[in-house]
Motif scaffolding. Structure first.
Motif, PDB file in Angstrom:
ATOM      1  N   THR A 144     -21.267   4.768  16.551  1.00 27.79           N
ATOM      2  CA  THR A 144     -21.491   3.444  15.972  1.00 27.79           C
ATOM      3  C   THR A 144     -22.016   3.629  14.560  1.00 27.79           C
ATOM      4  O   THR A 144     -22.989   4.373  14.354  1.00 27.79           O
ATOM      5  N   ASN A 146     -21.933   1.876  10.137  1.00 24.29           N
ATOM      6  CA  ASN A 146     -21.581   0.851   9.164  1.00 24.29           C
ATOM      7  C   ASN A 146     -20.492   1.397   8.245  1.00 24.29           C
ATOM      8  O   ASN A 146     -20.691   2.434   7.596  1.00 24.29           O
ATOM      9  N   HIS A 155     -18.657  -5.165  15.499  1.00 23.24           N
ATOM     10  CA  HIS A 155     -19.810  -5.932  15.970  1.00 23.24           C
ATOM     11  C   HIS A 155     -19.898  -7.184  15.092  1.00 23.24           C
ATOM     12  O   HIS A 155     -20.449  -7.151  13.980  1.00 23.24           O
ATOM     13  N   LEU A 157     -21.506 -10.194  15.138  1.00 20.84           N
ATOM     14  CA  LEU A 157     -22.768 -10.802  14.756  1.00 20.84           C
ATOM     15  C   LEU A 157     -23.491  -9.957  13.713  1.00 20.84           C
ATOM     16  O   LEU A 157     -23.944 -10.475  12.683  1.00 20.84           O
ATOM     17  N   THR A 158     -23.601  -8.643  13.975  1.00 20.86           N
ATOM     18  CA  THR A 158     -24.296  -7.770  13.039  1.00 20.86           C
ATOM     19  C   THR A 158     -23.588  -7.729  11.694  1.00 20.86           C
ATOM     20  O   THR A 158     -24.224  -7.728  10.627  1.00 20.86           O
ATOM     21  N   THR A 159     -22.259  -7.680  11.717  1.00 20.50           N
ATOM     22  CA  THR A 159     -21.480  -7.644  10.468  1.00 20.50           C
ATOM     23  C   THR A 159     -21.669  -8.936   9.680  1.00 20.50           C
ATOM     24  O   THR A 159     -21.852  -8.908   8.448  1.00 20.50           O
ATOM     25  N   THR A 160     -21.626 -10.081  10.360  1.00 21.01           N
ATOM     26  CA  THR A 160     -21.818 -11.379   9.680  1.00 21.01           C
ATOM     27  C   THR A 160     -23.197 -11.459   9.036  1.00 21.01           C
ATOM     28  O   THR A 160     -23.347 -11.909   7.881  1.00 21.01           O
ATOM     29  N   GLN A 161     -24.227 -11.029   9.763  1.00 27.67           N
ATOM     30  CA  GLN A 161     -25.576 -11.047   9.210  1.00 27.67           C
ATOM     31  C   GLN A 161     -25.689 -10.161   7.970  1.00 27.67           C
ATOM     32  O   GLN A 161     -26.352 -10.523   6.997  1.00 27.67           O
ATOM     33  N   ALA A 162     -25.007  -8.991   8.011  1.00 26.20           N
ATOM     34  CA  ALA A 162     -25.047  -8.097   6.858  1.00 26.20           C
ATOM     35  C   ALA A 162     -24.347  -8.720   5.652  1.00 26.20           C
ATOM     36  O   ALA A 162     -24.827  -8.627   4.511  1.00 26.20           O
ATOM     37  N   ARG A 171     -20.076  -3.305  10.806  1.00 25.31           N
ATOM     38  CA  ARG A 171     -20.649  -2.534  11.911  1.00 25.31           C
ATOM     39  C   ARG A 171     -19.569  -2.315  12.964  1.00 25.31           C
ATOM     40  O   ARG A 171     -19.014  -3.278  13.525  1.00 25.31           O
TER      41      ARG A 171
END
Length: 407
Positions: A144, A146, A155, A157-162, A171
């Motif tokens: 896993t 970035n 991922h 959610l994690t990608t959107t937040q980044a 991610r």
């Protein structure tokens, strides 16, 4: 550097500083609670410390290392712990055990200022060279990370937040094919351990450095890598992996004195010695006698088991191996133990195998159970001769009717 030599399980007075004595006590307590170091024979109540260090009235410290050989580094002092039996006999037996690869080299001589860790390191480097001649094994590893380009499973959610935070990274989880495998990390870490040991000759450290440079794209060591196992595709790793485990388990936790880590390697001896004798007897007495180590659970309110070192033909006779120098007579505690083993297996015969010289024999009857002793003869210069002598003695004992022997 100052070097002191002691014999395992024997006490010797040494001149130590209070800090060095504290380091020894701490290491002894740490090893006593380390199940991986003790192996399958470990019991949590077996001992509180592996290293005893007591201040004497003369101002020295009485040091005793229990059932282990190797070297303990304490800054500018190293304590070399030698086996209680001649080194040739010790190496012969452990090379017939499962604790070392069967085809470990036969260089059984050590220079006077060297110790058992030197042999293990040398064997390990030779095994690594054999492994590297056949190339490193590659495999898929789940990763896993970035990335700038999507790969595998994203991922969301994690990608959107980044992205909303101004970090243009994706991610992803994916399978990566490469050298970063548990076996490669195991060997790589053991090579680094040898390479960083300042007490080794430059030649050994240079060989470790050269081999380490071949482990490209191998990640950091994980504690779980210690238990990595070989399969048909990685069978060329077997010797190197077995020796790497010995180095990392025996190296254990480093001790620190004066701000500098000491180089410490301790090898737990009784289990390997017992396994070596059992393996020799199993090969030599087959097919007439089946020799194994097999526990038996006792009926009762609590879980209790009997674990003799030798069971002959299921329960026809039992035996126990004591890695100790024989006194020539059966000690009461050993008599009680072997008698309990025999009663639990419904056997009428028990054998106590110890180390000493030929002719040191004893026997005792406890009710219907007869207990005899036999020694591994440490007086022979050639341990193979001692092995043949022991095999003959055990075969004669098994073929002898207990009723025909004098009570």
């Amino acid at each position: 550097m100052r070097t002191e030599t002691i014999i395992e399980s024997r006490s010797r007075p040494l001149d130590l500083s209070h800090g060095q004595a504290d380091d020894l006590r701490r290491l002894g307590r740490q090893l006593a609670s380390d199940k991986d170091w003790w192996g399958s024979s470990y019991k949590s109540t077996q001992t509180r410390t592996v290293i005893q260090c007591e201040l004497t009235k003369a101002g020295q410290y009485l040091v005793r290392v229990r059932d282990a050989i190797g070297v303990i580094g304490l800054g500018d002092l190293q304590i070399v712990v030698k086996p209680k039996i001649p080194l040739k006999h010790f190496l012969f037996l452990i090379k017939h055990s499962t604790r070392l690869p069967r085809n470990a080299e036969d260089d059984a001589e050590l220079e006077p200022d060297k110790h058992f860790f030197f042999l293990i390191a040398r064997w390990f480097l030779n095994a690594c060279q054999d492994t590297l001649r056949k190339e490193l094994a590659r495999d898929y590893q789940h990763t896993t990370a970035n990335l700038t380009v999507a790969r595998g499973r994203v991922h969301a959610l994690t990608t959107t937040q980044a992205l909303l935070a101004g970090r243009p990274k994706i991610r992803c989880s994916f399978d990566d094919f490469g050298n970063d495998t548990p076996l490669n990390r195991l060997l790589n870490h053991a090579l680094r351990t040898v390479q960083r040991n300042s007490e080794f000759p430059d030649e050994i450290r240079r060989r470790a450095r050269q081999a380490h440079a071949r482990f490209n794209d191998v990640g950091e060591y994980h504690p779980s890598d210690l238990y990595a196992r070989t399969d048909a595709r990685t069978k060329h790793y077997r010797r190197a992996a077995a020796l790497a485990r010995l180095i990392l388990i025996g190296r254990g936790m480093g001790i620190v004195h004066g701000g500098s880590p000491g180089s410490t390697f301790l090898f737990y001896t009784p289990e390997a010695i017992e396994d070596g004798i059992r393996h020799l007897l199993r090969l030599a007495l087959a097919p007439d006698w089946d020799v194994k180590k097999k526990g038996r659970q006792l009926p009762g309110a609590k879980l209790r088991t009997l674990n003799p070192d030798l069971v002959f033909n299921e329960n026809e006779a039992i035996g126990d191996i004591k890695y100790r120098l024989s006194s020539g007579s059966i000690e009461r505690r050993h008599m009680n133990q072997v008698t309990t083993f025999a009663a639990g297996y419904k056997a009428t015969r028990g054998l106590l195998v110890e180390f000493g010289r030929a002719g040191q024999r004893d026997h005792v009857r406890v009710g219907d159970i007869r207990i005899d002793t036999v020694n591994w003869n440490i007086a022979h210069l050639d341990p193979a001769q001692s092995a043949e002598e022991l095999i003959t003695d055990v075969r004669d004992w098994l073929s002898e009717s207990p009723e025909s022997a004098n009570p």
